[in-house]
Design an enzyme around this catalytic site. Structure first.
Site, PDB file in Angstrom:
ATOM      1  N   LYS A  99       0.813  -1.220   0.000  1.00  0.00           N
ATOM      2  CA  LYS A  99       0.000   0.000   0.000  1.00  0.00           C
ATOM      3  C   LYS A  99       0.844   1.267   0.000  1.00  0.00           C
ATOM      4  O   LYS A  99       0.436   2.293  -0.518  1.00  0.00           O
ATOM      5  CB  LYS A  99      -0.955   0.018   1.187  1.00  0.00           C
ATOM      6  CG  LYS A  99      -0.256  -0.040   2.519  1.00  0.00           C
ATOM      7  CD  LYS A  99      -1.222  -0.136   3.670  1.00  0.00           C
ATOM      8  CE  LYS A  99      -0.448  -0.394   4.953  1.00  0.00           C
ATOM      9  NZ  LYS A  99       0.178  -1.731   5.001  1.00  0.00           N
ATOM     10  N   GLY A 128      -7.210  -6.286   1.757  1.00  0.00           N
ATOM     11  CA  GLY A 128      -6.769  -7.681   1.670  1.00  0.00           C
ATOM     12  C   GLY A 128      -7.403  -8.393   0.493  1.00  0.00           C
ATOM     13  O   GLY A 128      -7.248  -7.978  -0.657  1.00  0.00           O
ATOM     14  N   GLY A 181      -1.127 -11.493  17.962  1.00  0.00           N
ATOM     15  CA  GLY A 181      -0.481 -11.262  16.674  1.00  0.00           C
ATOM     16  C   GLY A 181      -1.288 -10.375  15.742  1.00  0.00           C
ATOM     17  O   GLY A 181      -0.939 -10.205  14.575  1.00  0.00           O
ATOM     18  N   LYS A 199      -4.467   3.651   2.557  1.00  0.00           N
ATOM     19  CA  LYS A 199      -5.452   2.894   1.778  1.00  0.00           C
ATOM     20  C   LYS A 199      -6.534   3.811   1.205  1.00  0.00           C
ATOM     21  O   LYS A 199      -6.932   3.660   0.058  1.00  0.00           O
ATOM     22  CB  LYS A 199      -6.070   1.801   2.654  1.00  0.00           C
ATOM     23  CG  LYS A 199      -5.071   0.682   2.971  1.00  0.00           C
ATOM     24  CD  LYS A 199      -5.633  -0.269   4.024  1.00  0.00           C
ATOM     25  CE  LYS A 199      -4.682  -1.433   4.292  1.00  0.00           C
ATOM     26  NZ  LYS A 199      -5.095  -2.181   5.506  1.00  0.00           N
ATOM     27  N   GLY A 296      -4.196 -10.651   6.457  1.00  0.00           N
ATOM     28  CA  GLY A 296      -3.923 -12.064   6.697  1.00  0.00           C
ATOM     29  C   GLY A 296      -3.277 -12.693   5.483  1.00  0.00           C
ATOM     30  O   GLY A 296      -3.461 -12.261   4.355  1.00  0.00           O
TER      31      GLY A 296
END
Lengths: 404, 404
Positions: A99, A128, A181, A199, A296
């Site tokens: 990005k 994503g 995480g 974004k 992810g």
């Protein structure tokens, strides 16, 4: 078709996995099999199957005429930018999930791709796996887009969802997100809104056709949101979301990243946990929303591989993409119209009269604390700020924009 | 680029409006201006500007070499099918919003388009303006799709939303929907699920690459849903939605249209009023959802015009679309696994014991009526039907599939 992958981090590994796992269906969709010939990484991965594909010198990729597509999953501006320019100039399509690269150099790289009759594709850089870049470029072409508002950062959305559902405070939930995480050790890029800002710069550039600099977008994060704010939100039928938005208002374009109170009945209100949602408004289509996992390994890899398939299908043809290098002057942020929800400590008896005198007729919100809370009328940021300055002497607990 | 429009009904008028209103941005996106040269209609429209474009003979369009794209907005299988075949065979791209035509002849017309190096595009046939056909074909190409579940009919969703929110019965709300123009005088196609059935046949054919006949899809409408069912739904944290679904289960494909109880936290639960929502699950991307107005003049026209732009951009290139003429044998509907919510009139004291004996351990639902209500375990439709048959003598108030 032979491709090269730059970077074997989380997303890079996902790309290799997806290309192997869905080999047959990908070959059908691309019209030919896709094979990873090289992976550029500084590490060796000697014990792994992929080890045999590792190269350390980008020129091997650049000078191999068999390589028609380069997929980048390294992140960071350099050397990604140099590699992108070199690849496109050599007639190789370039696909990226980066990005930062796209927000800074999207217009330039799209132009370079066009001049070389190849493609620069970046579906994975926003949302994503959620298809948003391609729908904006190829599906919403009958429309003049006048607003895009989205939850573009999964980490902050996870934190806000937990704060709301469990009545916990920001710092507390941030620690949990880090343990899981979902948040980085240095969480600044997420919680200060910088990630969402890049974004939305990409989305607004595509929607309005000219370059929006992310540096120009006023950006606030969620670090000042408290569990008390969440309780108020619940009480007035709202939720608090970190919204990244760009809108055409009276002919000028305005963009912002900030936490906003929105009604529970708004489609973005049900976008919870690490999910992203992107709401697009056009003058013909009305409202559409795209929803899914915004980050992810596999969701991001899904978008990167879909771009690889698209580049393979469009060999020799540049897919038109409207994002000129000309820079858009954004509307002065002080002139943007807003409503605020304001919480004041009730340290003076006459507080209601003072608020009434400064803000005029406001909507009072019942407070479960020793506070006086209200919602202002619509006015410019400048007018609001001026009124707030006259509250000197009172303790402002928080002020959050509200749209309902 | 010159195009012809077939049919000047609601959608046709929308197409003309959008092409005029957004002329400049459409020209930019298509790479050239788009102009309507002919409109085929049996009426004259002499008093209107568009009157000068009206032709009565399709051959004028077919034999005019300037016409490169034909957009159909007539509805119904014939003469749309004949015109589509003729246009594609003559090397003209064909764009349609006609779900019946696409559900029946999609595979054949896609093949014909491919053989003639033109395009057959039908974004508007499912979900109105919501981009779903193009994302399935071009964005989710890295994935193997294993489920699509959607609210594909706005009329029934409006009725169910009103029934829920206002505690009213089906017939009552249907009358209001008819008065508002949301439901036809003969509402069968909507309320019996036939419309949703054709749309999910199209989506499943695209997702699984082979032809799904809509005639093979078990279809139930919403006419048996009552306000009491809605009250139960609320009580167990669910809503009732008319869901059209296709899923890969153990290697076979299964499709269905039926009202289903889904949890309030499911993203489709917040799709209300005339809106549509389409939930897609892939083995890489996880879950994505597309949301927007599934019908109406302008949203549908938005999708038709976006297809026209795409056809213009892809002049001379067939956009690969995987939908073979080979027919998919759907899974035997009796073998599909389900859970049911069941309401029995409490006319016998021993009812709980009887249910326990027949259904084993079920989840009882508190009833505000003189009823015994419960949720079964997961079993096949056949097993459930067999057990229900053993309830002879009891009055079954309703049974609705539940997924939560």
């Amino acid at each position: 078709m032979k491709i090269a992958l730059l970077g074997l981090g989380t997303v890079g590994r996902g790309v290799v996995e997806v290309i192997n796992e869905n080999k047959d269906s990908i070959a059908k969709r691309a019209g030919q099999p896709i094979e990873v010939k090289y992976i550029l990484d500084i590490r060796d991965f000697e014990d792994e199957e992929v080890g045999r594909l590792i190269v350390k010198d980008f020129n091997i990729i650049l000078n191999d005429e068999e390589i028609e597509i380069v997929a980048e999953a390294m992140g960071g501006v350099e050397p990604a930018y140099t590699y992108a320019k070199a690849s496109l100039s050599k007639g190789k399509s370039f696909v990226t999930s980066n990005k930062e690269l796209v927000a800074l150099y999207g217009a330039e790289l799209l132009e370079l791709a066009k001049n070389n009759e190849v493609n620069f594709l970046f579906e994975a850089s926003v949302g994503g796996g959620i298809p948003i870049i391609r729908p904006l470029n190829q599906s919403l072409t009958a429309d003049e887009i006048y607003e895009i508002t989205g939850i573009l950062n999964g980490t902050t959305n996870f934190i806000l969802t937990k704060m709301k559902e469990e009545g916990r405070n920001f710092e507390d939930v941030l620690k949990e997100a880090q343990a899981l995480g979902y948040a980085e050790k240095n969480p600044e890029a997420d919680v200060e809104g910088y990630d969402a800002c890049r974004k939305v710069a990409i989305l607004s550039s595509l929607a309005f056709g000219e370059h929006v600099s992310y540096q120009d977008i006023p950006t606030e994060g969620i670090t000042k949101i408290t569990k008390e704010d969440m309780a108020y939100a619940e009480q007035i039928g709202c939720v608090i979301k970190l919204l990244a938005t760009c809108q055409k208002q009276d002919g000028t374009i305005f963009a912002r990243v900030a936490p906003v109170l929105i009604s529970k009945s708004h489609p973005l209100a049900m976008v919870n946990d690490v999910f992203n949602g992107i709401f697009v408004k056009g003058n013909v289509i009305g409202e559409v929303m795209f929803y899914g996992r915004g980050a992810g390994k596999l969701p991001t890899a899904s978008a990167v591989v879909a771009d690889i398939v698209d580049a393979a299908k469009h060999k020799g043809t540049n897919i038109i993409s409207l994002w000129n290098r000309e820079k858009i002057e954004l509307k002065d942020k002080d002139q943007v119209k807003v409503r605020y929800f304001v919480r004041l400590q009730k340290d003076e008896a006459c507080i209601e009269n003072v608020v009434k005198e400064i803000f005029g007729d406001t909507e009072e919100v019942q407070s479960p604390y020793n506070e006086y809370a209200f919602i202002t009328n619509i006015e410019t940021e400048e007018q609001f700020a001026e009124k707030v300055s006259r509250l000197a002497g009172f303790t402002i607990m928080n002020k959050i924009r509200i749209e309902k």
